[in-house]
Scaffold this motif. Structure first.
Motif, PDB file in Angstrom:
ATOM      1  N   TYR A 155       0.931  -1.213  -0.169  1.00  0.00           N
ATOM      2  CA  TYR A 155      -0.077   0.005   0.066  1.00  0.00           C
ATOM      3  C   TYR A 155       0.818   1.107   0.104  1.00  0.00           C
ATOM      4  CZ  TYR A 155      -4.081   2.880   0.792  1.00  0.00           C
ATOM      5  OH  TYR A 155      -5.218   3.519   0.822  1.00  0.00           O
ATOM      6  N   ARG A 156       1.976   1.197   0.665  1.00  0.00           N
ATOM      7  CA  ARG A 156       2.896   2.266   0.795  1.00  0.00           C
ATOM      8  C   ARG A 156       3.300   2.743  -0.708  1.00  0.00           C
ATOM      9  NH1 ARG A 156       8.495   2.738   0.829  1.00  0.00           N
ATOM     10  NH2 ARG A 156       8.861   0.889   1.653  1.00  0.00           N
ATOM     11  N   LEU A 157       3.719   1.525  -1.475  1.00  0.00           N
ATOM     12  CA  LEU A 157       4.319   1.619  -2.872  1.00  0.00           C
ATOM     13  C   LEU A 157       2.989   2.341  -3.774  1.00  0.00           C
ATOM     14  CD1 LEU A 157       6.165  -1.637  -3.231  1.00  0.00           C
ATOM     15  CD2 LEU A 157       7.189   0.444  -2.961  1.00  0.00           C
ATOM     16  N   GLN A 158       1.976   1.862  -3.397  1.00  0.00           N
ATOM     17  CA  GLN A 158       0.602   2.515  -4.143  1.00  0.00           C
ATOM     18  C   GLN A 158       0.648   3.998  -3.885  1.00  0.00           C
ATOM     19  OE1 GLN A 158      -1.222   1.319  -6.554  1.00  0.00           O
ATOM     20  NE2 GLN A 158      -1.250  -0.962  -5.929  1.00  0.00           N
ATOM     21  N   THR A 159       0.851   4.407  -2.745  1.00  0.00           N
ATOM     22  CA  THR A 159       0.528   5.738  -2.341  1.00  0.00           C
ATOM     23  C   THR A 159       1.973   6.475  -2.911  1.00  0.00           C
ATOM     24  OG1 THR A 159      -0.200   5.096  -0.229  1.00  0.00           O
ATOM     25  CG2 THR A 159       0.866   7.332  -0.216  1.00  0.00           C
ATOM     26  N   GLU A 160       3.125   5.897  -3.098  1.00  0.00           N
ATOM     27  CA  GLU A 160       4.150   6.479  -3.604  1.00  0.00           C
ATOM     28  C   GLU A 160       4.261   6.852  -4.986  1.00  0.00           C
ATOM     29  OE1 GLU A 160       8.297   5.695  -2.232  1.00  0.00           O
ATOM     30  OE2 GLU A 160       7.729   5.014  -0.141  1.00  0.00           O
ATOM     31  N   ALA A 161       3.539   5.813  -5.627  1.00  0.00           N
ATOM     32  CA  ALA A 161       3.176   5.814  -7.248  1.00  0.00           C
ATOM     33  C   ALA A 161       2.142   6.882  -7.357  1.00  0.00           C
ATOM     34  CB  ALA A 161       2.626   4.465  -7.492  1.00  0.00           C
ATOM     35  N   ILE A 162       1.326   7.055  -6.786  1.00  0.00           N
ATOM     36  CA  ILE A 162       0.301   8.153  -6.687  1.00  0.00           C
ATOM     37  C   ILE A 162       0.749   9.482  -6.582  1.00  0.00           C
ATOM     38  CG2 ILE A 162      -1.882   9.194  -5.830  1.00  0.00           C
ATOM     39  CD1 ILE A 162      -2.772   6.336  -5.051  1.00  0.00           C
ATOM     40  N   GLU A 163       1.761   9.665  -5.372  1.00  0.00           N
ATOM     41  CA  GLU A 163       2.457  10.936  -5.120  1.00  0.00           C
ATOM     42  C   GLU A 163       3.445  11.265  -6.168  1.00  0.00           C
ATOM     43  OE1 GLU A 163       3.329  10.291  -1.041  1.00  0.00           O
ATOM     44  OE2 GLU A 163       1.551  10.796  -0.501  1.00  0.00           O
ATOM     45  N   ALA A 164       4.117  10.075  -6.951  1.00  0.00           N
ATOM     46  CA  ALA A 164       4.985  10.532  -7.912  1.00  0.00           C
ATOM     47  C   ALA A 164       4.347  10.968  -9.259  1.00  0.00           C
ATOM     48  CB  ALA A 164       5.763   9.314  -8.159  1.00  0.00           C
ATOM     49  N   GLY A 165       2.960  10.877  -9.159  1.00  0.00           N
ATOM     50  CA  GLY A 165       2.126  11.362 -10.424  1.00  0.00           C
ATOM     51  C   GLY A 165       2.008  10.329 -11.607  1.00  0.00           C
ATOM     52  N   LEU A 166       2.341   9.076 -11.210  1.00  0.00           N
ATOM     53  CA  LEU A 166       2.111   7.784 -12.184  1.00  0.00           C
ATOM     54  C   LEU A 166       0.832   7.851 -12.951  1.00  0.00           C
ATOM     55  CD1 LEU A 166       4.852   6.872 -11.002  1.00  0.00           C
ATOM     56  CD2 LEU A 166       3.825   4.599 -11.350  1.00  0.00           C
ATOM     57  N   ASP A 167       0.662   7.649 -14.117  1.00  0.00           N
ATOM     58  CA  ASP A 167      -0.708   7.477 -14.762  1.00  0.00           C
ATOM     59  C   ASP A 167      -0.499   6.511 -15.799  1.00  0.00           C
ATOM     60  OD1 ASP A 167       0.891   7.879 -17.327  1.00  0.00           O
ATOM     61  OD2 ASP A 167       0.258  10.172 -17.425  1.00  0.00           O
ATOM     62  N   ARG A 168      -1.424   5.996 -16.429  1.00  0.00           N
ATOM     63  CA  ARG A 168      -1.762   4.598 -17.220  1.00  0.00           C
ATOM     64  C   ARG A 168      -0.632   4.711 -17.975  1.00  0.00           C
ATOM     65  NH1 ARG A 168      -8.112   4.435 -17.511  1.00  0.00           N
ATOM     66  NH2 ARG A 168      -8.560   3.495 -15.737  1.00  0.00           N
ATOM     67  N   ASN A 169       0.164   5.493 -18.521  1.00  0.00           N
ATOM     68  CA  ASN A 169       1.229   5.400 -19.699  1.00  0.00           C
ATOM     69  C   ASN A 169       2.524   5.499 -18.984  1.00  0.00           C
ATOM     70  OD1 ASN A 169      -0.520   5.308 -21.883  1.00  0.00           O
ATOM     71  ND2 ASN A 169      -0.801   7.648 -21.290  1.00  0.00           N
ATOM     72  N   SER A 170       2.494   5.183 -17.573  1.00  0.00           N
ATOM     73  CA  SER A 170       3.874   5.219 -16.608  1.00  0.00           C
ATOM     74  C   SER A 170       4.383   3.786 -16.706  1.00  0.00           C
ATOM     75  CB  SER A 170       3.427   5.909 -15.478  1.00  0.00           C
ATOM     76  OG  SER A 170       3.130   7.027 -15.534  1.00  0.00           O
ATOM     77  N   LEU A 171       5.492   3.621 -16.545  1.00  0.00           N
ATOM     78  CA  LEU A 171       6.379   2.355 -16.372  1.00  0.00           C
ATOM     79  C   LEU A 171       6.902   2.089 -15.019  1.00  0.00           C
ATOM     80  CD1 LEU A 171       7.738  -0.046 -17.888  1.00  0.00           C
ATOM     81  CD2 LEU A 171       9.870   1.299 -17.936  1.00  0.00           C
ATOM     82  N   ILE A 172       6.750   0.928 -14.578  1.00  0.00           N
ATOM     83  CA  ILE A 172       7.483   0.557 -13.204  1.00  0.00           C
ATOM     84  C   ILE A 172       8.459  -0.145 -13.691  1.00  0.00           C
ATOM     85  CG2 ILE A 172       7.311  -0.836 -11.040  1.00  0.00           C
ATOM     86  CD1 ILE A 172       4.391   0.460 -10.696  1.00  0.00           C
TER      87      ILE A 172
END
Lengths: 357, 357
Positions: free
Chosen positions: A79-96
């Motif tokens: 869940y923390r990683l999800q939060t960081e992904a949101i805060e980093a502004g990841l959208d549907r065209n982002s890559l992990i």
């Protein structure tokens, strides 16, 4: 550079194995991403993060670091990683990008599978063990009651396997990874198994490593291509894992590495197979090789009742009974549902056998 | 009894709409399951759980109850349901049944999607609103920073829509559900939209209800069949949802039902469309109908800056900019990326329009 192509139900992707990959990641990206989110652990971070970051295209980047080790594969870190992904502004065209071993690959893959209902991710494995988990699209986190109980089938966009990163691995990590390669040989190829048992893990050349990794990935690719969602033969890849996972969960992922626990499980599978099928599937040979190569085979942790309970929450369990992968011969895996009494009986006898040495 | 067949990339499933379905669930199960796990909420539990349980086959069953309301769609409840599923002994051949509205369907579907990497589930919707969420395989939970940010595409094995369960719905729930039906008309069919605006929600016959539900599901089915993973036209189903989700998140899912927030969003989309495309897309007509039917349209909660920030974490956002679904004409949806200044400007003017009445 070797390329192994893996088909999946959603898309086809490549596994690249070779030297210098980490410095050239941009070359292997198939499309332009709006941003890139790297997930790694605190050990790998120090070794390879900088090199990776410098090899990425000039888009917005963010990094998340988890503690090294299986304990990070939990719901809180997820869940923390999800939060960081949101805060980093990841959208549907982002890559992990998952930079690390199997733990990082599994949790980063599950974040990618479920972030905004799924975005692309790339596996950059840095352990021998991760050759297994990085291919085939199984991603997951653990539940305190069992390993990988929460997850998805979600294949990566690519796997970039830079063998240079394996040079820094401690012996325990090499052992852990080789258990899965031995497993891949056991379920598919008697000759490959015999050749593997000639190897001394303390004295491994880069060429041998690359050859064994490619062998393991090819075995795995053939199986997951035929049975992506584990309706049939993909189950065989779980050889050694029913007991292996039970031991890991019981030890709370301490003391033994994943592959080391699997090694105990593999040996147990051969022990049960030899008795049940009255066949020679090289129990003694494998036992000798594991001992020679420093695998811990601790009889004292094999409590039959406790392990039985753990084995029953395994994902392969059927209507409350333990299902194990066994071998009729090397290269001829099968599955069998065992009664509780049988499991307890075999664990007891297996423990006695290990005590005898 | 009406059957609508929905193809998906993994399998084809049926949506059954009619009376008496809840009493005959066994008839609609396509295979034998080792156990069945029913997830419902504490309101629906009292009304329909017993009937459902009595209609199920004689296998091991367990029930989990979540608090009614959007707040249950969180990571804590999700993990608790996973724990209960493990403790109930669910295996890969088990079935999850989602008995309830969209919240139950979304969270139960996401549990099914990720329990042991995915098991079968069936949607048994008990609200008008759930006609939308139960079809198409979108499952999710909310993150505190945004709605449905964590989830999967994971189609159900079947949808059993018993219209008898809709008889007990309060007016607010009817309104909420009809906002999605209005949306489905707006993006697909001018005549259907005109007919809908003749309807008085306080005085709805069972036949009208069944007809409107079937219409909505057919529109949705056509779209998700053409674009399951929302690469293109499936986006149009988000008409009204960019502002709608922002309002919901800001209100922490209190005060307004999902469809009521979407209704405000729909009206806003028409407002922006009329200005941007200089077209008549029936803003005034919809405004009148929403007012007549008791939809809350509270201007005071429309804070431009706060809503802009929320809209930017929407899943459709692109590289930090808000993407909205708009209408060139009724039945002719399109998407547009709007600058921050445009969004703030339009929310201000929309708020003024609502204050004027």
């Amino acid at each position: 550079m070797k390329e192994i192509v893996v088909p999946s139900s959603s898309h086809t992707y490549s596994v690249w194995i070779g030297e210098g990959l980490l410095k050239n990641v941009s070359k292997y990206l198939q499309k332009e991403y709006s941003s890139i989110f790297v997930i790694t652990d605190d050990v790998v971070e120090k070794l390879y993060l900088q090199t990776l970051l410098e090899s990425l295209p000039k888009v917005h980047k963010a990094v998340a670091v988890v503690a090294a080790g299986e304990q990070s594969k939990n719901i809180t870190t997820y869940y923390r990683l999800q939060t960081e992904a949101i805060e980093a502004g990841l959208d549907r065209n982002s890559l992990i990008i998952a930079l690390g071993g199997g733990v990082v690959g599994d949790i980063a893959g599950f974040v990618a599978a479920t972030y905004m209902r799924g975005i692309d991710y790339i596996q950059v494995p840095t352990t021998v063990l991760a050759h297994d988990s990085s291919v085939g699209g199984k991603v997951a986190i653990n539940h305190e009651q069992g390993k990988n109980l929460i997850g998805s089938f979600y294949p990566p966009a690519a796997v970039l396997y830079d063998v240079d990163t394996l040079a820094t691995l401690p012996p325990q990590e090499i052992r852990s990874g080789y258990a899965e390669i031995v497993k891949e040989a056991l379920i598919s190829d008697k000759e490959a198994f015999e050749r593997l048992l000639q190897v001394n893990l303390h004295d491994l050349t880069k060429e041998e490593l690359q050859e064994h990794l490619s062998f393991g990935i090819e075995v795995k690719t053939a199986i997951v291509t035929a049975d992506e969602k584990e309706k049939g033969e993909r189950k065989f890849l779980n050889l050694g894992h029913t007991l292996g996972h039970a031991i890991e969960t019981e030890l709370q992922y301490q003391l033994l590495k994943h592959g080391e626990a699997v090694a105990v499980g593999l040996l147990f599978s051969l022990f049960v197979s030899e008795d049940l099928f009255q066949a020679d599937v090289s129990f003694s040979k494998l036992y000798g090789w594991l001992s020679d190569n420093g695998y811990p085979l601790p009889a004292e942790m094999l409590d039959p009742e406790i392990l039985l309970k753990r084995m029953k929450t395994d994902k392969k369990a059927q209507a409350g009974k333990v299902q194990m992968v066994l071998l009729k011969d090397i290269g001829q895996p099968t599955t069998a549902v065992l009664d509780d009494e049988q499991i307890v009986h075999y664990i007891k006898r297996f423990r006695e056998r290990l005590v005898r040495g």
